[in-house]
Design a protein around this motif. Structure first.
Motif, mmCIF file in Angstrom:
data_model
loop_
_atom_site.group_PDB
_atom_site.id
_atom_site.type_symbol
_atom_site.label_atom_id
_atom_site.label_comp_id
_atom_site.label_asym_id
_atom_site.label_seq_id
_atom_site.Cartn_x
_atom_site.Cartn_y
_atom_site.Cartn_z
ATOM 1 N N UNK A 11 0.853 -1.185 0.000
ATOM 2 C CA UNK A 11 0.000 0.000 0.000
ATOM 3 C C UNK A 11 0.895 1.244 0.000
ATOM 4 N N UNK A 12 0.541 2.201 -0.821
ATOM 5 C CA UNK A 12 1.163 3.531 -0.779
ATOM 6 C C UNK A 12 0.079 4.543 -0.437
ATOM 7 N N UNK A 13 0.347 5.376 0.577
ATOM 8 C CA UNK A 13 -0.596 6.420 0.973
ATOM 9 C C UNK A 13 0.099 7.764 0.785
ATOM 10 N N UNK A 14 -0.454 8.591 -0.077
ATOM 11 C CA UNK A 14 0.069 9.939 -0.302
ATOM 12 C C UNK A 14 -0.753 10.923 0.523
ATOM 13 N N UNK A 15 -0.093 11.681 1.390
ATOM 14 C CA UNK A 15 -0.810 12.579 2.282
ATOM 15 C C UNK A 15 -0.236 13.988 2.226
ATOM 16 N N UNK A 16 -1.120 14.970 2.471
ATOM 17 C CA UNK A 16 -0.672 16.371 2.485
ATOM 18 C C UNK A 16 0.283 16.632 3.648
ATOM 19 N N UNK A 33 3.567 7.151 2.539
ATOM 20 C CA UNK A 33 3.741 6.069 3.504
ATOM 21 C C UNK A 33 3.656 4.759 2.734
ATOM 22 N N UNK A 34 4.692 3.930 2.831
ATOM 23 C CA UNK A 34 4.729 2.639 2.152
ATOM 24 C C UNK A 34 4.561 1.533 3.177
ATOM 25 N N UNK A 35 3.570 0.682 2.966
ATOM 26 C CA UNK A 35 3.274 -0.425 3.871
ATOM 27 C C UNK A 35 3.561 -1.735 3.149
ATOM 28 N N UNK A 37 3.192 -5.745 4.060
ATOM 29 C CA UNK A 37 2.690 -6.670 5.066
ATOM 30 C C UNK A 37 2.073 -5.899 6.211
ATOM 31 N N UNK A 38 2.550 -6.180 7.439
ATOM 32 C CA UNK A 38 1.982 -5.521 8.608
ATOM 33 C C UNK A 38 2.842 -4.374 9.128
ATOM 34 N N UNK A 39 3.874 -3.990 8.368
ATOM 35 C CA UNK A 39 4.831 -3.001 8.865
ATOM 36 C C UNK A 39 5.002 -1.826 7.912
ATOM 37 N N UNK A 40 5.508 -0.745 8.480
ATOM 38 C CA UNK A 40 5.862 0.426 7.692
ATOM 39 C C UNK A 40 7.186 0.161 6.996
ATOM 40 N N UNK A 41 7.153 0.105 5.698
ATOM 41 C CA UNK A 41 8.372 -0.129 4.927
ATOM 42 C C UNK A 41 9.205 1.148 4.835
ATOM 43 N N UNK A 42 8.536 2.275 4.589
ATOM 44 C CA UNK A 42 9.268 3.534 4.444
ATOM 45 C C UNK A 42 8.293 4.694 4.517
ATOM 46 N N UNK A 43 8.836 5.854 4.904
ATOM 47 C CA UNK A 43 8.115 7.131 4.821
ATOM 48 C C UNK A 43 9.059 8.086 4.116
ATOM 49 N N UNK A 44 8.696 8.480 2.901
ATOM 50 C CA UNK A 44 9.609 9.253 2.050
ATOM 51 C C UNK A 44 8.818 10.330 1.318
ATOM 52 N N UNK A 45 9.487 11.356 0.815
ATOM 53 C CA UNK A 45 8.799 12.328 -0.038
ATOM 54 C C UNK A 45 8.149 11.632 -1.233
ATOM 55 N N UNK A 46 7.044 12.167 -1.675
ATOM 56 C CA UNK A 46 6.304 11.517 -2.751
ATOM 57 C C UNK A 46 7.128 11.389 -4.026
ATOM 58 N N UNK A 47 7.975 12.361 -4.294
ATOM 59 C CA UNK A 47 8.820 12.269 -5.500
ATOM 60 C C UNK A 47 9.779 11.096 -5.407
ATOM 61 N N UNK A 48 10.304 10.837 -4.225
ATOM 62 C CA UNK A 48 11.191 9.690 -4.037
ATOM 63 C C UNK A 48 10.421 8.380 -4.176
ATOM 64 N N UNK A 49 9.200 8.366 -3.657
ATOM 65 C CA UNK A 49 8.374 7.160 -3.792
ATOM 66 C C UNK A 49 8.076 6.872 -5.256
#
Length: 446
Positions: A11-16, A33-35, A37-49
């Motif tokens: 899952x990728x969640x793009x938030x303001x 926010x990249x999920x 499985x059951x864990x947070x894989x990464x939190x990165x700027x949207x351009x990096x994602x």
């Protein structure tokens, strides 16, 4: 990570906006926010994602702020079925003349199942992803939470008198010990020991509870210094303040959660700080029952971990932890006489990472950090009454209420999507709630 590295996510969640809580006071913008499985894989700027991640599902939340799932550190979930039944009464009148008789008449396994589900529906809908419960038939509450996929610390009740759950301390402790073993290592459910209060539990029972705590590693949660009258009566009867008695009995410690904590003097504050015990502040319940004021800023200044809870819906009368944060922040300022006491970010920490610390789960829960469990909520700030947005943290605590929660996930599993609960059948639940209402009203009329 090289320029051509591609990382898979579910899952990728793009938030303001995103408030990670760790580090404290930070607000990030335009994050993904990249999920996995059951864990947070990464939190990165949207351009990096865009460059480095590919997700099976993408959710765009352009007017939302994402925060860790809230942790409600004290409540009596099934008492939601008693919401509004006995209002505007002092604590002991409320307990002795209304709540305890109603519990004797109505509490059963079915009552706990339906009341707990009602509470979970409200908590999930308003941003709570983990709650602590202290009530009868804890085995039922634990199973209800597990079936829903909600995290819970379930405290088995302990007092000297018989209740619908058992005949007395021997039975409560035996059942509770079995529950600790049954749920050991479950990723969602933790069983804790729940001695009701110093005035309902004797020294011998406290010692036995502490022995089980040391043997099993279970947390212990106790109502303590809830009112000034509780403290003065204890002093007149035993010559000891309740906190001093708890310290002498070995109750206070790093795995102990002290609920309410009003009427504290400097010696009390020092004992709590020295023990490493955690404090659970329930501001709205304390205000409604005129129980007193927890000196939150003094506790924080002393280095004590202060968390937040709603208490039960029979004494609050809601389980909205965003509202509780607002009340806690404003009350702390008034009690301390300092408008800078308990900032919005501090209040959010009380409802997230501080609760995780009290549970001993700060490495898994309570902040948005890669590797932690994917427990998070999204709050929609697009409504006109939330405009303009200068500081989303301020809005969450001072302007928002929990019904602006639009999405939530626990261990990466969606629990609320577009404001709708995904794992609770609300129409069916409301039919059962209505049945309880009619039974309770009929009994009061007879």
């Amino acid at each position: 990570m090289t320029a051509d590295t591609i990382i898979a996510a579910d899952i990728r969640i793009n938030a303001r906006w995103l408030i990670p809580v760790e580090p404290l006071g930070v607000v990030l913008e335009n994050q993904a926010v990249l999920i996995l499985g059951n864990r947070l894989e990464a939190i990165v700027p949207q351009a990096e994602a865009d460059t480095h991640f590919r997700a099976r599902e993408t959710i765009d939340l352009p007017h939302h702020v994402i925060v860790p799932g809230l942790i409600n550190m004290h409540g009596h979930a099934a008492m939601s079925l008693f919401r509004g039944m006995a209002d505007d009464l002092p604590l002991m009148t409320w307990l002795n003349n209304h709540i305890w008789p109603a519990e004797g008449a109505f509490v059963s396994e079915r009552f706990i199942a339906d009341g707990t589900q009602l509470a979970m529906a409200e908590m999930l809908r308003t941003g709570t992803t983990c709650f602590s419960d202290m009530y009868f038939f804890p085995e039922v509450a634990a199973q209800m939470a597990r079936d829903t996929g909600m995290r819970a610390q379930v405290c088995f009740p302990l007092m000297e008198m018989p209740t619908p759950w058992g005949s007395g301390p021997d039975e409560y402790l035996a059942k509770g010990r079995d529950l600790i073993d049954q749920w050991r290592d479950d990723p969602y459910i933790r069983i804790a020991i729940g001695p009701h209060a110093p005035y309902t539990v004797n020294d011998s029972t406290f010692r036995r509870a502490v022995a089980i705590q040391h043997e099993t590693g279970a947390a212990l949660q106790v109502h303590l210094h809830e009112t000034a009258s509780e403290v003065s009566e204890a002093e007149s009867q035993s010559g000891q303040r309740p906190i001093a008695r708890m310290e002498n009995l070995g109750v206070l410690g790093r795995n102990t959660q002290c609920v309410h904590m009003t009427a504290l003097n400097d010696q009390d504050l020092a004992m709590v700080r020295g023990s490493g015990a955690h404090v659970v502040h329930c501001p709205e319940s304390n205000l409604k029952l005129a129980s007193g004021f927890c000196p939150v800023q003094k506790l924080r200044d002393a280095g004590t971990n202060v968390t937040i809870g709603t208490d039960g819906a029979a004494s609050n009368n809601d389980l909205d932890l965003f509202g509780e944060m607002s009340t806690a922040a404003m009350l702390a300022k008034a009690v301390a006489g300092d408008a800078a006491a308990l900032s919005a970010h501090d209040a959010l920490a009380m409802a997230t990472i501080n609760g995780a610390r009290a549970l001993g789960r700060e490495n898994e829960l309570g902040s948005l950090v890669a590797g932690k469990q994917a427990d998070l909520v999204a709050v929609d700030l697009s409504d006109p009454f939330l405009q303009p947005v200068y500081d989303p943290a301020s809005h969450l605590v001072y302007s928002n209420h929990g019904r602006q929660v639009s999405h939530s996930w626990i261990a990466g599993v969606p629990q609320v999507q577009e404001g709708r609960l995904t794992r609770i059948d609300v129409p069916d639940l409301m039919l059962r709630v209505r049945e309880w209402h009619d039974r309770i009203v009929a009994a009061k009329m007879n």
